[in-house]
Scaffold this active site. Sequence first.
Site, PDB file in Angstrom:
ATOM      1  N   ASP A  34      70.324  30.199  38.513  1.00  0.00           N
ATOM      2  CA  ASP A  34      70.871  31.429  39.066  1.00  0.00           C
ATOM      3  C   ASP A  34      71.343  31.118  40.481  1.00  0.00           C
ATOM      4  O   ASP A  34      70.544  30.698  41.325  1.00  0.00           O
ATOM      5  CB  ASP A  34      69.775  32.499  39.073  1.00  0.00           C
ATOM      6  CG  ASP A  34      70.215  33.831  39.658  1.00  0.00           C
ATOM      7  OD1 ASP A  34      71.303  33.907  40.276  1.00  0.00           O
ATOM      8  OD2 ASP A  34      69.461  34.817  39.515  1.00  0.00           O
ATOM      9  N   VAL A  35      72.639  31.306  40.759  1.00  0.00           N
ATOM     10  CA  VAL A  35      73.176  30.931  42.076  1.00  0.00           C
ATOM     11  C   VAL A  35      72.615  31.785  43.208  1.00  0.00           C
ATOM     12  O   VAL A  35      72.801  31.449  44.378  1.00  0.00           O
ATOM     13  CB  VAL A  35      74.715  30.979  42.107  1.00  0.00           C
ATOM     14  CG1 VAL A  35      75.319  29.942  41.167  1.00  0.00           C
ATOM     15  CG2 VAL A  35      75.247  32.383  41.809  1.00  0.00           C
ATOM     16  N   ASN A  92      82.682  28.881  42.115  1.00  0.00           N
ATOM     17  CA  ASN A  92      83.406  29.780  41.217  1.00  0.00           C
ATOM     18  C   ASN A  92      82.589  30.951  40.692  1.00  0.00           C
ATOM     19  O   ASN A  92      83.151  31.991  40.353  1.00  0.00           O
ATOM     20  CB  ASN A  92      83.929  28.937  40.039  1.00  0.00           C
ATOM     21  CG  ASN A  92      84.380  29.765  38.870  1.00  0.00           C
ATOM     22  OD1 ASN A  92      85.412  30.423  38.909  1.00  0.00           O
ATOM     23  ND2 ASN A  92      83.603  29.730  37.783  1.00  0.00           N
ATOM     24  N   TYR A 147      83.582  44.376  44.197  1.00  0.00           N
ATOM     25  CA  TYR A 147      84.301  43.124  43.932  1.00  0.00           C
ATOM     26  C   TYR A 147      85.317  42.845  45.034  1.00  0.00           C
ATOM     27  O   TYR A 147      85.394  41.734  45.567  1.00  0.00           O
ATOM     28  CB  TYR A 147      84.989  43.216  42.570  1.00  0.00           C
ATOM     29  CG  TYR A 147      85.595  41.911  42.114  1.00  0.00           C
ATOM     30  CD1 TYR A 147      84.792  40.890  41.607  1.00  0.00           C
ATOM     31  CD2 TYR A 147      86.965  41.692  42.172  1.00  0.00           C
ATOM     32  CE1 TYR A 147      85.341  39.686  41.186  1.00  0.00           C
ATOM     33  CE2 TYR A 147      87.524  40.495  41.757  1.00  0.00           C
ATOM     34  CZ  TYR A 147      86.700  39.497  41.255  1.00  0.00           C
ATOM     35  OH  TYR A 147      87.259  38.305  40.841  1.00  0.00           O
ATOM     36  N   LYS A 207      85.267  39.660  47.683  1.00  0.00           N
ATOM     37  CA  LYS A 207      86.334  38.664  47.649  1.00  0.00           C
ATOM     38  C   LYS A 207      87.077  38.588  48.982  1.00  0.00           C
ATOM     39  O   LYS A 207      87.524  37.515  49.390  1.00  0.00           O
ATOM     40  CB  LYS A 207      87.280  38.939  46.487  1.00  0.00           C
ATOM     41  CG  LYS A 207      86.658  38.679  45.115  1.00  0.00           C
ATOM     42  CD  LYS A 207      86.133  37.249  45.001  1.00  0.00           C
ATOM     43  CE  LYS A 207      85.557  36.944  43.633  1.00  0.00           C
ATOM     44  NZ  LYS A 207      85.084  35.533  43.535  1.00  0.00           N
TER      45      LYS A 207
END
Length: 244
Positions: free
Chosen positions: A56-57, A83, A151, A155
């Site tokens: 899990d990042v 990514n 989101y 970003k």
Amino acid sequence: MTKTMIVTGASAGIGEAVAREMLEAGWTVGLVAHRAERLEALADTYGEAAVPLPLDVTDADAVQAAFLEFAEAQGRLDCLFNNAGIFSPTAPLDEIAVEDWRRAVDVNLTGMFLCARMAFGLMRRQTPQGGRIIMNGSISAHVPRAGAAPYTATKHAITGLTRQIALDGRPYDIACGQIDIGNAETDLLRDAAHQAMQRGDPPPEVMDVAHVATSVRHMAELPLSANILFQTIMATKMPYVGRG
């Protein structure tokens, strides 16, 4: 010497496409994602060049252990394709659940920071020094999508992080660039297209994800004396408003 790369979000979509592209180009690739079985399937196809690193990042300790394990086994880390990310349910701002906001920030921003942090440290201390970090932004790093505040905000934040890493990496021959992608055809986009048609909306314009993979490969294979700081690749006919 074989070049090495870690790809996060490697079990599907853009991450899987990039991992396959780099493996077929002769790189050794560390595959980071939740779904161990998907990573093992890639390893079965490509052999020892594909190294599954299920994690899990958002788990800092797991990220640290996996990156150190990969770099120790391979001798160095030449590139990170940062990514991994998630979409949150779309809604008007006042209807966005706080837990959805926090989860998007955890994965899309903190997770990318944790992976970039580990890659930066390895690249700074290895011999010869240096490497490349490629951040996956999005068209949403330029302009918003309706109802997508978590989101879009994360970003946009990635763009700031890319600029900071590019600056801070200069003394150590660490290049950092960002690829902003608009509607690569993946399972996620196919689901979105199906939902759009069910609502009576036109499906989104898409492009083959293979074009993203070759674009990332081009960035990765540049000498460290050259860097693509920002690259946008998108479906030609998708609606878009450029940076203002």
